[in-house]
Design a protein around this motif. Structure first.
Motif, PDB file in Angstrom:
ATOM      1  N   VAL A 124     -17.576 -90.476  61.520  1.00 59.84           N
ATOM      2  CA  VAL A 124     -18.826 -89.753  61.747  1.00 59.84           C
ATOM      3  C   VAL A 124     -18.824 -89.336  63.206  1.00 59.84           C
ATOM      4  O   VAL A 124     -18.766 -90.180  64.113  1.00 59.84           O
ATOM      5  N   VAL A 155     -19.000 -85.295  59.307  1.00 56.83           N
ATOM      6  CA  VAL A 155     -18.653 -86.495  58.535  1.00 56.83           C
ATOM      7  C   VAL A 155     -17.351 -86.201  57.804  1.00 56.83           C
ATOM      8  O   VAL A 155     -17.215 -85.148  57.178  1.00 56.83           O
ATOM      9  N   ASP A 180     -18.202 -92.152  49.548  1.00 55.17           N
ATOM     10  CA  ASP A 180     -18.601 -91.803  50.906  1.00 55.17           C
ATOM     11  C   ASP A 180     -19.479 -90.553  50.905  1.00 55.17           C
ATOM     12  O   ASP A 180     -20.475 -90.469  51.630  1.00 55.17           O
ATOM     13  N   ALA A 211     -23.290 -90.206  52.254  1.00 52.72           N
ATOM     14  CA  ALA A 211     -23.632 -89.243  53.303  1.00 52.72           C
ATOM     15  C   ALA A 211     -24.749 -88.308  52.842  1.00 52.72           C
ATOM     16  O   ALA A 211     -25.681 -88.006  53.602  1.00 52.72           O
ATOM     17  N   LEU A 267     -25.517 -92.578  59.380  1.00 51.16           N
ATOM     18  CA  LEU A 267     -24.317 -92.099  58.689  1.00 51.16           C
ATOM     19  C   LEU A 267     -23.131 -93.000  58.986  1.00 51.16           C
ATOM     20  O   LEU A 267     -22.347 -93.345  58.086  1.00 51.16           O
TER      21      LEU A 267
END
Length: 985
Positions: free
Chosen positions: A30, A55, A62, A66, A22
């Motif tokens: 993260v 996150v 993004d 993720a 991640l």
């Protein structure tokens, strides 16, 4: 029923690999560390679930990255906003996608169409601010409006006080951009005819499958959905399957509202904005009791008001217990149950007339009513209602109350009957609760004194919830009328819906999330309502006595119910501490935006530290030490937090325990700043010492060495001593020649005023003598011990305070009032002395009752002050010391300034940032100055040359002096009063 704690401890190899992937995929933070997982393990509910990690995406790309990583790892996902959910839907053993940190912008607002497009982390008040110039607002407005997010509101189908006029969130959502757990991105919303639906079912991949599955679900369940969905304005429990029906246009955006993150991740939303009346008025109707108030909401609805809110007298009892000096409730009309009825109009007269008409029509049923249209008066009254959810968690005597049966709703016409039977149910189960709520929509909010610390208590908890669910259903109601289901309600849905409807809910979720990875076990396949109870599973395991007496948290009785254990349970996630402005709480969070610098974040970590499950090092926890490092000990939370979390006191206890037996590990600043009163006392006794110290401080090389040795920030200037300390200055002024007449009053000669600003003490003495007082001083040095308290040197503080109180024992025993000039010292004597010496210490109790601020003394003489004033109009920009704000109040200051003819602009800019030793400590300078630059310093620099900058706190004056660089010289009320009365130059 109880269960073991959910997934505690450190991350294993799989989660470490997940965290690494991640971190490599997204640009946002993260965080899989212990502290973060501790802070995100609770929301505003009774439950605890430790996430895998957090996150914080910076944009939609993004989020997509993720989601792709979590898909490959097959782990659950939980999209979140401000985490104020009361039913447990915003905690899970999942990867949390936190939108609150970055994805929080209003992307577009179109006044012509009355719509806005927002990111999911957009705070409601930010959207309302954007709409205000166009006369628009977003209709639903929960009491958490200054921190709750649009994504969270959509997830919970939030309502708020104005649902009578503008409905629930579902009524105000047009379109959604969403992301499925498999990475498929969809745009949904608006009615779809048969042709559009047919085309959608032919789309490739997951998108087409979703449409096919939902069309099939609609076709086989339509009759059942029409029959089994309660006809309520406040039906929030379960999924919105009715939005799939032809008569509602198969609107998938509205169908997704209220799904609590169990189906999709929202990337953006297009919502309706409504016209907001430019002026509003408020009719507050006092009834004999809350039942009578509930009985009369239906005729009031006929007037089409903006809101009809209700409140029981129990809320006032909780308010008076939590804030004894808060007199706001005295503005309420007589009664024991109240309705707040808000009206709107194009003009103030129009809005006021509408409110008057309602009050007049209801006069036959009310004890008394009041109509206000002054915005300040309205805000003051609304604050009682909006803080209700927090205030009622602690009743008189420190009784703890909890959510659990928080927001059931029935038809408004049945609300009075429901309320009476609900109170009978409370009595049957041996429980009590203070309530408030959206009476106009038949929705009740209540916090109940459940025993969540014992197995027997949890059995009672379950029994009550089952009976309460049956009662709501008997009245044709919904288990949830606002806050959703989560873990608190979902198991009980079988009492409200048929097995066929529950199966349909499962099929609806499966259409969106066939692998079951989106916030699992919420709404569908729920856990037990009495499992995972946070305070039951997380009872403190710390051994030994605390060094402070937690006087606001009951008496420890050996069961973990009072004292420090009770303090660790205070935070219930109301999250008022994560607001961007207003009040004092929480300065460091407003600078950094980091959860661990919020009162909530620190309180969550403190709870986990005390339980030892996730943070097993107890008082030696380095994670806790790090989180508390930027706590300014400003005490803002003690006032601003609705449940009275007092992080300054908790920090003192933690530091005392953390460094117990390890004095050598203490920071150097604890010895320099913490012992500052002792160093000042020594300096005052050496002739010429202040002059020599000032000269040395002006030599950069020597000053640098001194600051490094003392752990002082290199950017800081060392404050200059007064040429002569107070006692020597008073000898010069021939104090013995002053008249020995008048009412006795003792001037508390704190450590700072005599050493740095002794002329202010002379000003205070001159004013008090002019008012007829005989001002006396202690024969020996006295100190409130605050610098030792804030650095966790409790044993030293105990000796210092006890010795000081012993030195003024004759005055205390004679009932002589004590006046303090330094707000922090005055507040310490009023509150901290009891915590340090214990509630049973005889002199601490007397001193706490005897100490008064300079303004409080003068406030008894406002007529005299007005007569003595020179009549010159003066302007003042006023910075209230945060300890005064928290513990002493400002009503007296405002009254005195008014009597002196001073037009005061009292800043609402929070703590100055210096906060005693905090701003001087190495490593704190940037945060300290950023606090000041967020409001205080710009206001000071913009003030006109003829405006006096008034700051009674020595810390505040020092911060202003060091950042203003020779501009406005800040002063004390004593100096301004002396000048106004012509007593000193």
């Amino acid at each position: 029923m109880t269960t073991a704690p959910s997934r505690p401890g450190t991350a294993d190899a799989a989660s470490s690999l997940l965290a690494q992937e991640l971190a490599g995929a997204v640009r946002g933070a993260v965080r899989f560390d212990t502290a973060t997982r501790a802070m995100w393990s609770a929301d505003s509910s009774n439950y605890r679930h430790v996430p895998l990690g957090v996150v914080q995406p910076v944009d939609a790309d993004d989020v997509e990255r993720a989601v792709e990583v979590t898909r490959r790892h097959g782990v659950p996902l939980l999209p979140l906003g401000a985490r104020t959910s009361i039913c447990g839907q915003s905690i899970n053993e999942a990867v949390v996608v936190d939108f609150h940190r970055h994805m929080n912008r209003v992307l577009d607002l179109d006044p012509s169409s009355g719509t806005a497009r927002v990111q999911p982390g957009t705070v409601l008040d930010d959207l309302r601010d954007a709409g205000r110039p166009h006369g628009l607002t977003f209709g639903p407005d929960p009491s958490t409006h200054n921190r709750c997010t649009l994504g969270g509101m959509i997830g919970n189908n939030a309502c708020g006080s104005h649902s009578v006029a503008w409905g629930k969130t579902v009524d105000n959502v047009r379109e959604l951009d969403v992301l499925l757990a498999d990475g498929t991105r969809m745009h949904v919303g608006g009615p779809m005819d048969d042709a559009a639906l047919d085309a959608a079912t032919r789309l490739p991949g997951s998108e087409g499958r979703v449409y096919r599955d939902l069309v099939a679900l609609r076709d086989r369940t339509a009759a059942m959905v029409r029959k089994d969905t309660p006809d309520l304005t406040r039906r929030v429990s379960g999924y919105n399957l009715d939005q799939l029906l032809p008569e509602h246009g198969f609107d998938l955006a509205k169908a997704l509202v209220g799904t609590e993150g169990t189906c999709v991740t929202i990337l953006s939303a297009t919502v309706d904005m409504v016209e907001s009346p430019p002026v509003r008025a408020l009719a507050v109707l006092g009834f004999a009791d809350a039942y009578e108030a509930a009985d009369h909401v239906v005729p009031i609805r006929d007037h089409a008001p903006l809101t009809i809110e209700g409140m029981d007298v129990g809320v006032i009892g909780a308010l008076r217990s939590a804030r004894p000096d808060d007199r706001t409730h005295e503005a309420l009309p007589r009664g024991k149950g109240w309705l707040y009825v808000e009206t709107g109009g194009a003009t103030r007269d129009e809005a006021h007339a509408k409110a008057e008409a309602i009050a007049k029509e209801m006069a036959f049923a009310t004890v008394e009513s009041k109509v206000v249209s002054d915005p300040k008066a309205m805000r003051s009254l609304w604050k009682i209602r909006e803080d209700g959810s927090g205030i009622v968690t602690r009743g008189p005597g420190g009784v703890e109350a909890w959510p659990g049966w928080e927001d059931a709703a029935v038809q408004p016409a049945k609300f009075g009957s429901y309320l009476r039977e609900f109170d009978s149910l409370l009595s049957k189960h041996g429980r009590t609760g203070a309530y408030y709520g959206h009476f106009g929509d038949g929705c009740l909010h209540v916090r109940i004194d459940f025993d969540l610390l014992s197995s027997a208590g949890l059995k009672n908890f379950r029994g009550f919830l089952e009976d309460a669910a049956d009662l709501a259903v008997e009245h044709g109601g919904s288990l949830s009328g606002e806050h959703g289901d989560g873990q608190a309600r979902a198991e009980l849905l079988s009492r409200m819906y048929s097995p066929g409807m529950l199966q349909a809910f499962g099929d609806f979720k499966a259409a969106w999330d066939p692998d079951g990875r989106m916030n699992p076990n919420r709404v569908v396949d729920p856990p037990k309502i009495d499992s995972d109870i946070r305070v039951f599973l997380g009872q403190p395991t710390l051994r030994g006595n605390t060094q402070l007496d937690f006087v606001d948290d009951g008496v420890p009785d050996g069961t973990g119910r009072g004292g420090f254990p009770s303090a660790t349970r205070r935070c219930i996630g109301v999250a008022k501490c994560i607001t961007a402005s207003g009040g004092v709480m929480c300065p460091s969070y407003r600078v950094t935006g980091e959860e661990k610098h919020s009162t909530r974040g620190r309180a969550r970590m403190l709870f986990e530290m005390a339980s030892g499950q996730l943070m097993p090092d107890g008082w030696r926890s380095t994670e806790m030490l790090d989180a508390l490092d930027l706590c300014l000990s400003c005490k803002g939370c003690a006032r601003d937090c609705p449940v009275g979390v007092d992080m300054a006191t908790y920090k003192t206890e933690f530091l005392a325990q953390h460094y117990a037996g390890r004095a050598k590990d203490r920071p150097r600043s604890h010895w320099s700043m913490g012992w500052l009163p002792a160093w000042l006392a020594i300096t005052s006794k050496i002739p010429g010492a202040p002059r020599i110290a000032n000269a040395l401080a002006k030599r950069p090389a020597l000053a640098s060495i001194a600051k490094k040795a003392g752990g002082i920030a290199p950017q800081r200037d060392i404050p200059s001593f007064a040429p002569k300390p107070l006692r020597r200055l008073m000898d010069v002024k021939q104090r013995d020649a002053r008249p020995d007449v008048g009412n006795r009053i003792l001037l508390w000669t704190d450590s700072f005023t005599p050493a740095f600003d002794p002329e202010l003490a002379l000003d205070a003495i001159a004013v008090l003598e002019a008012l007829g007082y005989r001002v006396e001083l202690p024969q020996k040095m006295v100190c409130c011990g605050l610098t030792w308290v804030t650095t966790g040197q409790v044993s030293v503080a105990q000796k210092v305070i006890a010795r000081s109180l012993e030195r003024i024992r004759p005055w205390l025993e004679d009932g002589v009032p004590i006046v303090g000039l330094e707000p922090s010292c005055t507040a310490a004597l009023r509150g901290d002395s009891l915590k340090v010496l214990g509630r049973d210490h005889d002199l601490a109790g007397i001193a706490s009752r005897s100490i008064r601020t300079f303004a409080e003394v003068l406030a008894d003489h406002t007529d005299q002050l007005a007569e003595m004033s020179d009549g010159t109009e003066r302007k003042a920009l006023v910075q209230i010391h945060c300890h005064q704000y928290a513990e002493l109040g400002t009503d007296a200051d405002r009254a005195v300034m008014s009597a002196l003819g001073i037009t005061a602009d009292v800043l609402d800019s929070g703590c100055c940032g210096l906060a005693g030793n905090f701003g001087f400590e190495d490593g704190h300078y940037e945060v300290s100055t950023a606090c000041a630059e967020s409001g205080l310093m710009p206001a000071v620099r913009e003030a006109s040359a003829d405006t006096t900058v008034l700051a009674d706190g020595y810390s505040c004056r020092t911060q202003i002096r060091q950042l203003e660089n020779g501009g406005h010289e800040p002063t004390h009320l004593a100096r301004l009063a002396a000048q106004t009365l012509g007593l000193r130059g």
